[in-house]
Write an enzyme that holds these catalytic residues in place. Structure first.
Site, PDB file in Angstrom:
ATOM      1  N   TRP A   1       0.872  -1.182   0.000  1.00  0.00           N
ATOM      2  CA  TRP A   1       0.000   0.000   0.000  1.00  0.00           C
ATOM      3  C   TRP A   1       0.913   1.238   0.000  1.00  0.00           C
ATOM      4  CZ3 TRP A   1      -1.821   2.860   4.779  1.00  0.00           C
ATOM      5  CH2 TRP A   1      -2.828   3.777   4.469  1.00  0.00           C
TER       6      TRP A   1
ATOM      7  N   ASP B   1      -0.273  -4.979   9.657  1.00  0.00           N
ATOM      8  CA  ASP B   1      -1.263  -3.996   9.218  1.00  0.00           C
ATOM      9  C   ASP B   1      -2.533  -4.786   8.907  1.00  0.00           C
ATOM     10  OD1 ASP B   1      -2.845  -2.144   7.966  1.00  0.00           O
ATOM     11  OD2 ASP B   1      -1.338  -1.492   6.506  1.00  0.00           O
TER      12      ASP B   1
ATOM     13  N   LYS C   1     -13.046  -0.676   6.608  1.00  0.00           N
ATOM     14  CA  LYS C   1     -13.663  -1.589   5.633  1.00  0.00           C
ATOM     15  C   LYS C   1     -14.635  -2.539   6.294  1.00  0.00           C
ATOM     16  CE  LYS C   1     -10.011   0.035   3.540  1.00  0.00           C
ATOM     17  NZ  LYS C   1      -9.538   0.500   2.306  1.00  0.00           N
TER      18      LYS C   1
HETATM   19  N1  KET Z   1      -3.497  -0.453   5.455  1.00  0.00           N
HETATM   20  C1  KET Z   1      -3.793  -0.936   4.241  1.00  0.00           C
HETATM   21  C2  KET Z   1      -3.077  -2.152   3.756  1.00  0.00           C
HETATM   22  C3  KET Z   1      -4.772  -0.297   3.469  1.00  0.00           C
HETATM   23  O1  KET Z   1      -5.057  -0.818   2.282  1.00  0.00           O
HETATM   24  C4  KET Z   1      -5.419   0.857   3.950  1.00  0.00           C
HETATM   25  C5  KET Z   1      -6.393   1.573   3.110  1.00  0.00           C
HETATM   26  C6  KET Z   1      -5.081   1.287   5.233  1.00  0.00           C
HETATM   27  C7  KET Z   1      -4.119   0.629   5.960  1.00  0.00           C
HETATM   28  C8  KET Z   1      -5.679   2.496   5.882  1.00  0.00           C
HETATM   29  O2  KET Z   1      -7.007   2.566   5.942  1.00  0.00           O
HETATM   30  P1  KET Z   1      -7.743   3.576   6.966  1.00  0.00           P
HETATM   31  O3  KET Z   1      -8.815   4.171   6.172  1.00  0.00           O
HETATM   32  O4  KET Z   1      -6.738   4.577   7.460  1.00  0.00           O
HETATM   33  O5  KET Z   1      -8.203   2.683   8.066  1.00  0.00           O
HETATM   34  N2  KET Z   1      -6.457   1.413   1.856  1.00  0.00           N
HETATM   35  C9  KET Z   1      -7.429   1.979   0.913  1.00  0.00           C
HETATM   36  C10 KET Z   1      -7.782   3.400   1.134  1.00  0.00           C
HETATM   37  C11 KET Z   1      -6.631   4.358   1.156  1.00  0.00           C
HETATM   38  O6  KET Z   1      -5.711   4.283   0.329  1.00  0.00           O
HETATM   39  O7  KET Z   1      -6.631   5.210   2.067  1.00  0.00           O
HETATM   40  C12 KET Z   1      -6.952   1.705  -0.508  1.00  0.00           C
HETATM   41  O8  KET Z   1      -5.859   1.142  -0.697  1.00  0.00           O
HETATM   42  O9  KET Z   1      -7.696   2.033  -1.449  1.00  0.00           O
END
Ligand code: KET
Length: 478
Positions: free
Chosen positions: A202, A284, A320
């Site tokens: 990511w 993560d 999610k």
């Molecule tokens: N870790 C991973 C692996 C991840 O894909 C995300 C979010 C997050 C942490 C953080 O999510 P949060 O909303 O802070 O709980 N991924 C999606 C959204 C983004 O990029 O912010 C994505 O990859 O589309």
């Protein structure tokens, strides 16, 4: 690097040390600035747009700046975020057939964002509970939420929780949990302040950890030839890491590849981490329940590492799995060797959080606390979660069948085999740009598509776009 730029940064670092107001955190601030200097040295200015601003500062002459006396005339236009910027571009497109498969956000079969029914129920309860108020939370958030979150990831019967070896802080979703964990490590890890992240990973990991003060390196993870795990490369790179370095592991549903190690491979990884190199695992966990539809199955790897008695960091997100994206609710759990250490670690977490955002917001964590503490809501949540995971899996089948029906060149089995919210298609940047231009399909340039944005109506459009892209640019698939 220009020497003037270096002088300017040195001056800034000096000022940080001199200013009494943030002296307690001077070391950490300097680590971040040091990282900016390094980024410049390694030519990573694209990844670190702020560095460009530092560069410009070096040549700033306030009295004669072209911006009519502005202190900020030198500020350069920053690029959009590679993931969230896709939504910005999508919103600007007037086409009625546009499809957003960029950000990993769940959509219903009608293409609409989903508020889970259990979330609505919990919110109703919160609104009608007149004993609630809007006071500040403590620095580490709601104590009950923290305990329930630790139980969710580690298992309700976890010996580590019973032995009080877990320090948990409510943080701002997964990102905030990673950031707080990263800064805690930059200050207190007695091993090397280096974090190894998978390649690819990511994209935000490359920004979160350097700014937290950790040097960031990669280990091999994905093999484009097999569209699977580069298991041998992964082990080799971990074996070459310095003893005690931190290793970022995706707990499940690896983003962006959708490729997870098997349980047997996890065991091999664990042995290298624990027995050979004494590395520190940092999980993560952004997709618990989304990969398999089961909360327990998706926490298997984290629980396995905790069960051997070694130390573990885990960042959890409820974005999610509870659909609480914008509520920014998550947790950082640090599992250590004994209760006394956990108490001291928690006290230091407060010193990381307090100057960053003081204390976390209440509403999202209150929703999660209601759902996790009520057997009825918890059971209903599991059903809703499973149905989201199942819908994504059914979209994998629909897309695969649609490509098969079109006889699209290539092997598309990986669409079925990959796990979680995303498919790492193997499409090149050129192909993606073509699909956006000609078919209004929005997705990240690395060829990742969010399966959660697909439905029976837009699958044919995506399949047409992929088919044309592969036929028109046959050499450029990865
Ligand atoms: N870790 C991973 C692996 C991840 O894909 C995300 C979010 C997050 C942490 C953080 O999510 P949060 O909303 O802070 O709980 N991924 C999606 C959204 C983004 O990029 O912010 C994505 O990859 O589309």
């Amino acid at each position: 690097m220009k020497s003037s730029s270096f002088l300017c940064l040195s001056h800034l670092v000096h000022n940080v040390y001199q200013s009494g107001c943030i002296n307690y955190f001077a070391d950490v601030t300097c680590v971040s600035l040091q990282r900016l200097l390094e980024a410049r040295v390694y030519g990573e200015s694209e990844t670190f747009p702020v560095v460009n601003a530092f560069d410009s500062m070096a040549s700033l002459n306030l009295s004669s700046a072209a911006g009519a006396g502005s202190y900020f005339a030198h500020v350069e236009q920053a690029p959009e975020d590679p993931i969230l910027g896709i939504t910005v571009a999508f919103n600007k497109d007037p086409s009625p057939v546009k499809v957003n498969l960029g950000v990993g956000a769940y959509r219903t079969e009608d293409g609409k964002p989903l508020v889970l029914d259990v979330v609505r129920q919990a919110e109703q309860q919160l609104i009608s509970d007149e004993s609630r108020n809007k006071e500040y939370l403590g620095i580490t958030g709601i104590t009950h939420f923290n305990r329930l979150s630790a139980q969710l990831i580690l298992g309700s019967d976890s010996p580590a929780i019973a032995e009080k070896r877990v320090a948990t802080a409510q943080c701002l979703s997964g990102t905030g949990s990673l950031r707080v964990g990263g800064e805690f490590l930059a200050r207190h890890h007695s091993g090397p302040k280096i974090i190894y992240v998978p390649s690819p990973t990511w994209g935000n990991h490359f920004k979160i950890f350097p700014f937290a003060g950790l040097e960031t390196k990669t280990y091999r993870y994905y093999d484009p030839k097999t569209k699977g795990l580069d298991y041998e490369g992964l082990l080799e790179d971990l074996r070459a890491a310095p003893k005690g370095a931190v290793v970022l592991l995706h707990a499940c549903a690896h983003n962006p590849t959708g490729v997870d190690p098997s349980q047997e491979q996890w065991e091999g990884i664990r042995r290298v981490i624990r027995e050979e190199k004494q590395l520190l695992p940092f999980f993560d966990s952004a997709y618990q329940g989304f990969a398999s539809g089961s909360l327990d199955t998706d926490a298997w790897a984290v629980r396995r590492f905790v069960s051997d008695g070694g130390e573990v960091f885990a960042a959890q997100s409820y974005a999610k799995n509870m659909g609480l994206y914008g509520e920014r609710v998550g947790a950082l759990s640090i599992i250590v060797k004994e209760a006394g250490i956990a108490t001291r670690v928690e006290s230091q977490l407060k010193l990381v959080i307090r100057p960053m955002y003081s204390s976390p917001p209440t509403h999202g964590a209150a929703i999660v606390t209601r759902i996790l503490s009520s057997k009825k809501l918890f059971d209903e949540w599991k059903v809703e979660l499973k149905s989201m995971a199942d819908r994504i899996i059914s979209m994998r089948h629909e897309l695969f069948e649609a490509l098969k029906a079109r006889q699209t060149p290539g092997n598309w089995e990986h669409i079925l085999n990959q796990i979680g919210m995303f498919t790492f298609t193997g499409l090149s940047r050129e192909q993606v740009e073509y699909m956006t231009r000609e078919f209004h399909i929005y997705m990240t340039l690395d060829g990742r598509i969010s399966m959660a944005g697909l439905n029976s109506q837009n699958v044919p459009q995506l399949a047409d776009a992929m088919h044309s892209a592969v036929v028109d640019f046959p050499q450029s698939s990865k």
